[in-house]
Design a protein around this motif. Structure first.
Motif, PDB file in Angstrom:
ATOM      1  N   GLU A  92      -2.733  -5.725  19.871  1.00 28.61           N
ATOM      2  CA  GLU A  92      -3.785  -4.996  19.168  1.00 28.61           C
ATOM      3  C   GLU A  92      -5.098  -5.768  19.222  1.00 28.61           C
ATOM      4  OE1 GLU A  92      -2.572  -4.042  15.193  1.00 28.61           O
ATOM      5  OE2 GLU A  92      -1.269  -2.408  15.861  1.00 28.61           O
ATOM      6  N   LYS A 148       4.579  -7.124   2.508  1.00 29.36           N
ATOM      7  CA  LYS A 148       3.652  -6.016   2.783  1.00 29.36           C
ATOM      8  C   LYS A 148       2.233  -6.439   2.417  1.00 29.36           C
ATOM      9  CE  LYS A 148       6.504  -1.918   1.989  1.00 29.36           C
ATOM     10  NZ  LYS A 148       7.194  -1.592   0.754  1.00 29.36           N
ATOM     11  N   GLY A 201      -5.312  -1.875   9.793  1.00 31.95           N
ATOM     12  CA  GLY A 201      -4.619  -1.040  10.762  1.00 31.95           C
ATOM     13  C   GLY A 201      -5.456  -0.889  12.022  1.00 31.95           C
ATOM     14  N   PHE A 202      -4.775  -0.760  13.135  1.00 29.40           N
ATOM     15  CA  PHE A 202      -5.429  -0.679  14.442  1.00 29.40           C
ATOM     16  C   PHE A 202      -6.387   0.502  14.493  1.00 29.40           C
ATOM     17  CE2 PHE A 202      -6.145  -1.857  18.583  1.00 29.40           C
ATOM     18  CZ  PHE A 202      -5.684  -0.999  19.571  1.00 29.40           C
ATOM     19  N   ARG A 203      -5.909   1.672  14.157  1.00 33.37           N
ATOM     20  CA  ARG A 203      -6.723   2.879  14.272  1.00 33.37           C
ATOM     21  C   ARG A 203      -7.949   2.839  13.372  1.00 33.37           C
ATOM     22  NH1 ARG A 203      -4.859   9.138  14.397  1.00 33.37           N
ATOM     23  NH2 ARG A 203      -6.975   9.966  14.677  1.00 33.37           N
ATOM     24  N   SER A 204      -7.735   2.472  12.084  1.00 34.36           N
ATOM     25  CA  SER A 204      -8.861   2.472  11.148  1.00 34.36           C
ATOM     26  C   SER A 204      -9.940   1.493  11.574  1.00 34.36           C
ATOM     27  CB  SER A 204      -8.392   2.102   9.746  1.00 34.36           C
ATOM     28  OG  SER A 204      -7.357   2.955   9.354  1.00 34.36           O
ATOM     29  N   THR A 205      -9.497   0.336  12.054  1.00 32.66           N
ATOM     30  CA  THR A 205     -10.483  -0.671  12.457  1.00 32.66           C
ATOM     31  C   THR A 205     -11.330  -0.157  13.617  1.00 32.66           C
ATOM     32  OG1 THR A 205      -8.792  -2.302  11.926  1.00 32.66           O
ATOM     33  CG2 THR A 205     -10.789  -3.104  12.984  1.00 32.66           C
ATOM     34  N   GLU A 207       0.808  -7.882  17.155  1.00 32.45           N
ATOM     35  CA  GLU A 207      -0.496  -8.327  16.662  1.00 32.45           C
ATOM     36  C   GLU A 207      -1.446  -8.710  17.790  1.00 32.45           C
ATOM     37  OE1 GLU A 207       0.190 -10.847  13.236  1.00 32.45           O
ATOM     38  OE2 GLU A 207      -1.750 -11.801  13.656  1.00 32.45           O
ATOM     39  N   GLN A 265      -4.789  -6.374  11.063  1.00 30.55           N
ATOM     40  CA  GLN A 265      -3.445  -6.165  10.571  1.00 30.55           C
ATOM     41  C   GLN A 265      -3.427  -5.412   9.259  1.00 30.55           C
ATOM     42  OE1 GLN A 265      -0.614  -6.657  12.290  1.00 30.55           O
ATOM     43  NE2 GLN A 265      -2.252  -6.911  13.791  1.00 30.55           N
ATOM     44  N   LYS A 306     -11.030   2.061   3.697  1.00 29.93           N
ATOM     45  CA  LYS A 306      -9.628   2.477   3.726  1.00 29.93           C
ATOM     46  C   LYS A 306      -9.009   2.405   2.323  1.00 29.93           C
ATOM     47  CE  LYS A 306      -5.792   2.712   6.757  1.00 29.93           C
ATOM     48  NZ  LYS A 306      -4.945   2.129   7.777  1.00 29.93           N
ATOM     49  N   LYS A 357       3.610   1.125  16.641  1.00 28.85           N
ATOM     50  CA  LYS A 357       3.097  -0.115  16.051  1.00 28.85           C
ATOM     51  C   LYS A 357       3.178  -1.209  17.108  1.00 28.85           C
ATOM     52  CE  LYS A 357       1.692  -2.985  12.962  1.00 28.85           C
ATOM     53  NZ  LYS A 357       0.251  -3.127  13.031  1.00 28.85           N
ATOM     54  N   GLU A 384      -0.878  -1.447   2.255  1.00 30.44           N
ATOM     55  CA  GLU A 384       0.410  -0.772   2.317  1.00 30.44           C
ATOM     56  C   GLU A 384       0.944  -0.575   0.914  1.00 30.44           C
ATOM     57  OE1 GLU A 384       2.077  -3.784   4.890  1.00 30.44           O
ATOM     58  OE2 GLU A 384       2.403  -2.285   6.458  1.00 30.44           O
TER      59      GLU A 384
END
Lengths: 648, 213
Positions: free
Chosen positions: A558, B65, A523-527, A555, A520, B97, A552, B69
């Motif tokens: 993903e 957040k 992020g989905f892509r980075s992980t 949870e 979460q 990141k 998006k 973020e």
């Protein structure tokens, strides 16, 4: 006739003396007698002089310790175009109407009949039993006579040849053997007729004392048994190994070795003896097609052994053209057989040319491929050198340039034996190398597997440690604090409520397994990207990620997708030997499509997989829990393709 | 004695006890003052505008957040701000990141006070400072392809495109590729979506022009 007249006149002489009182008559008689004798003796001399002139035969002396003798220098040979009666031939010889042939062997091919004459004399003081051996198993017809040189009367002693069933031979042997019995001090003339039309002719002749021959035969047969026995054993073992390991090189070697063994077996005359003793028409026709098949087998084996397919497709194809041409040659031979009888040399010469061409290409390939695998090319060169040398000697004998009996062992046998031995050793070394490489690779795979497992365990232990630390340090201490607050008198209900809430939230987060939180946060892509980078680092498998128009997601979705990626990527490493892995996640209007694609071995989906078993079921369950569709397709060697679609 | 400029610090942390503890430690440093503790990620940006802080300690786990973020948000607006991530997570993906998004340092909550000081007084802002627990090894990612710049077409998709260019129908495709028409459809959909080209002719010409097949 003359002799009887002289003896009668001599015996009459004393009686006539009384009758004829005239001395003059006596003198006349004596003169007449002398003249008579003179005229008598001259023709007799002429006869005996003529016999030795025509034949010029040196008698072969057999004494008491005779064992064996090559008699090529003692014989006389004549050739005739027609098959005569032996008496007729002898008459021609007597009249000097025919020239003697110069050699024991005929160079090239011959359409003639061969007549051989020799003279034996037993100078020992007992009866001698002798064998005459003609060491060429492929003769159409052979007849053995003894004859009286005075009246040319011939008596047939023996009969043999390819054109009669084996068991009708005088003496049962793959070569042609005839018995001779000589009383003590006996002298005899012998005549041999050889009909071996339309093929090359060579007939080395040898005389043997019977006992010596039998002893020699015994030893020779033993050696031949060993030779063919070993060949058979090697061929059997290799074909079994070839079938077991699905190794084409072994199979072609087995076929080639068997054919070569059979070829030699036939050329020595054993096939006629054991395989087709009654089918005499075959023996004439069998050698040529056999040779062609042998060449094809050898070409295929060479192709496989040298590995031309992987080094040069062109040469590989050219070698296959040899099959075509050989089979064509064979076809021509089969169809136009009778016509080709007039040109027996032609097709065989064509085949010899094909063989030379083949060897030329092989030599070229060896030179070119030397740098790729030195040991293989060296062993191949040695092996075929042995064979080529043997073959050259064979050709020289076939065409009459060398006397066969000079060599103890048929050269093809020796050459082939050495060649097959070298190949067998080379193949074993090759197999050992392949085996070693396999072991090496599986060690590496095992090593990688261990690394991954170790990393995984470490990771999960770290995770576990962190969770327990988190529980202890964070949650535990806060609960302790909370407990404290409650026991105090001036507690604020609202504050307590807030504290409890916070603790509850943190416990909830903790119970989600820390990873989902990371999913979460990061992020989905980075992980996914980081996971793939780490994976490539460990495994060396390249990964590609295509990520497009992905909204998006919830949870849980993903998380499940990420778990599926983790599982299939691990499977890919464990089982497929892939080089590349492609992951695609693409968002469409109503659905999300994820595909995971590798270029590895793939597997047979129909076989219930016990290795991947749980993993794949796991993945399926996860996808189904988010209402998705799970499709796994795989065919051996095209990799594995996983296709998932989720409604969104 | 000239008054040195006070370093103003904001702590963004939802664990009260930890936040208070940190505040105590920081305040003990000379010239450092903790201005505020914020729990909610949504409020950070606004607070920064009013408070003019020099340093911010940013947890990743927040109410509202999450830390990354917030990081992205505030880095855009405050390029001079020293942002120190302070979290219990050690995962590489977060470390990388955070670096990418512009954090100056990444500390795990089990860091030492020395590391804290080092991060706080970080001179070299180009160098990404991480606490000991994190292996900050450079990753060689030459083997991988994540299609930011170039859109990737997978091998199977290339097969599909080749056959299409030859004029095969979808059912023929399915037979050639030994798969179902459903899969062929999905491949096509993916390709169209990726390239944003839906017209088959355009698709083929794009693919040919770009040497994709």
């Amino acid at each position: 006739m003359y002799l009887t007249t002289i003896s009668s006149s001599l015996s009459n002489k004393p009686e006539n003396m009384a009758k004829y009182q005239n001395t003059k008559q006596l003198h006349t008689r004596i003169i007449f007698l002398i003249a008579y004798t003179f005229f008598l003796l001259v023709p007799i001399q002429k006869i005996t002089a003529d016999s030795t002139d025509i034949y010029n035969l040196q008698p072969i002396i057999i004494n008491s310790d005779f064992q064996n003798l090559k008699i090529d220098s003692f014989i006389k040979i004549w050739q005739t175009e027609k098959k005569l009666k032996p008496e007729d031939l002898l008459e021609l010889v007597n009249k000097n109407d025919i020239d003697a042939a110069p050699h024991v062997t005929s160079q090239g091919f011959s359409f003639n009949y061969f007549w051989i004459v020799f003279l034996l004399k037993n100078e020992s003081n007992k009866t001698k039993n002798i064998y005459i051996e003609i060491d060429n198993p492929h003769i159409d017809t052979i007849v053995f006579y003894s004859y009286n040189p005075i009246n040319n009367h011939c008596e047939q002693i023996g009969y043999g040849g390819d054109m009669i069933p084996f068991y009708q031979r005088t003496i049962l042997n793959r070569r042609f053997i005839f018995p001779i019995k000589l009383e003590k001090n006996e002298e005899k003339h012998f005549l041999l007729l050889i009909d071996k039309q339309k093929t090359s002719v060579s007939f080395p002749l040898r005389l043997w004392d019977q006992f010596t021959f039998n002893k020699n035969e015994g030893i020779s047969n033993l050696l031949l048994h060993l030779y063919f026995g070993s060949l058979l054993l090697v061929a059997l073992l290799t074909i079994i190994a070839g079938l077991l390991f699905r190794n084409w090189m072994l199979i072609t070697y087995a076929i080639y070795a068997s054919l070569m063994g059979l070829f030699i077996f036939t050329s020595l005359g054993f096939s006629f003896q054991f395989i087709y003793p009654n089918y005499y028409p075959i023996s004439d026709k069998i050698m040529f097609p056999f040779a062609v098949i042998l060449i094809i087998a050898f070409t295929e084996f060479s192709n496989s052994f040298i590995g031309t397919k992987q080094y040069s497709k062109k040469i590989y194809r050219i070698l296959h053209y040899i099959y075509a041409i050989s089979i064509l040659n064979l076809g021509v031979w089969a169809i136009f057989h009778d016509y080709m009888l007039n040109f027996p040399g032609l097709l065989v010469s064509i085949q010899y040319t094909i063989i030379l061409f083949f060897f030329g290409i092989i030599i070229y390939s060896l030179i070119r491929f030397y740098r790729f695998n030195k040991h293989k090319t060296i062993s191949y060169t040695l092996a075929i050198s042995a064979l080529i040398i043997g073959f050259i000697f064979h050709l020289l004998i076939e065409y009459g340039y060398i006397e066969q009996s000079n060599l103890a062992v048929p050269p093809i046998m020796l050459g082939a034996g050495i060649e097959l031995l070298i190949f067998a050793i080379a193949i074993l070394i090759e197999i050992k190398k392949i085996n070693d490489k396999k072991n090496e690779l599986s060690l590496i795979v095992g090593e990688n597997q261990r690394k991954i497992t170790k990393a995984f365990i470490e990771g999960s232990e770290q995770e576990g440690t962190r969770i327990s630390q988190e529980l202890h340090d964070n949650i535990g201490s806060r609960l302790a604090l909370l407990k404290n607050k409650i026991t105090q008198s001036d507690t604020n209900k609202l504050e307590l409520h807030e504290d409890l809430n916070n603790i509850y939230n943190d416990v909830k987060k903790l119970s989600h397994e820390l990873s989902p939180s990371i999913l979460q946060i990061a992020g989905f892509r980075s992980t996914i990207e980081q996971f793939l980078l780490d994976f490539t680092d460990i495994s060396g498998i390249r990964t590609n990620l295509s990520y497009h128009k992905v909204p998006k997601l919830k949870e849980n979705i993903e998380l499940q997708l990420f778990r599926v990626i983790q599982e299939s990527v691990q499977n890919c490493l464990r089982h497929s030997n892939a080089n590349k892995l492609d992951i695609q996640i693409i968002g469409h209007e109503n659905e999300l499509i994820m595909s995971i694609d590798d270029d590895g071995n793939g597997f047979d989906i129909s076989v219930p997989f016990t290795i991947n078993g749980n993993g794949i079921n796991n993945m399926k369950t996860r996808i189904e829990s988010i209402n998705g569709n799970f499709e796994l397709s795989s065919t051996p060697n095209t990799g594995t393709f996983l296709l998932i679609s989720i409604p969104i | 004695m000239s008054t040195k400029k006070l370093i103003k610090v904001i702590i963004v942390e939802d664990q009260k006890l930890f936040a208070n503890g940190l505040k105590e430690i920081l305040n003990k440093f000379e010239g450092v003052e903790v201005a505020k503790i914020i729990e909610n990620g949504n409020l950070v940006s606004k607070e920064l505008d009013t408070l003019k802080a020099d340093v911010i300690f940013l947890d990743l786990n927040l109410i509202g957040k999450n830390g990354l973020e917030v990081l992205q948000e505030i880095r855009e607006q405050h390029s001079d701000l020293l942002i120190i991530i302070l979290t219990m997570y050690q995962e590489k993906v977060l470390v990388e990141k955070a670096k990418k998004l512009g954090a100056n340092a990444y500390l795990t909550k089990d860091a030492t006070v020395e590391e804290l000081k080092k991060a706080l007084f970080l001179k070299d802002t180009d160098h990404y400072f991480t606490s000991k627990a994190i292996t900050n090894t450079k990753q060689i990612d030459s083997k991988n392809n994540f299609d930011d710049n170039k859109i990737l077409i997978t091998d199977r998709e290339k097969e599909v495109l080749k056959c299409l260019a030859k004029g095969k129908t979808k059912s023929e495709l399915a037979e050639i590729l030994k798969t179902s028409t459903n899969t062929v459809n999905i491949h096509l959909k993916n390709i169209q979506r990726k390239l944003n080209i839906y017209n088959p002719q355009e698709l083929i010409s794009y693919v040919l022009n770009n040497n994709i097949i």
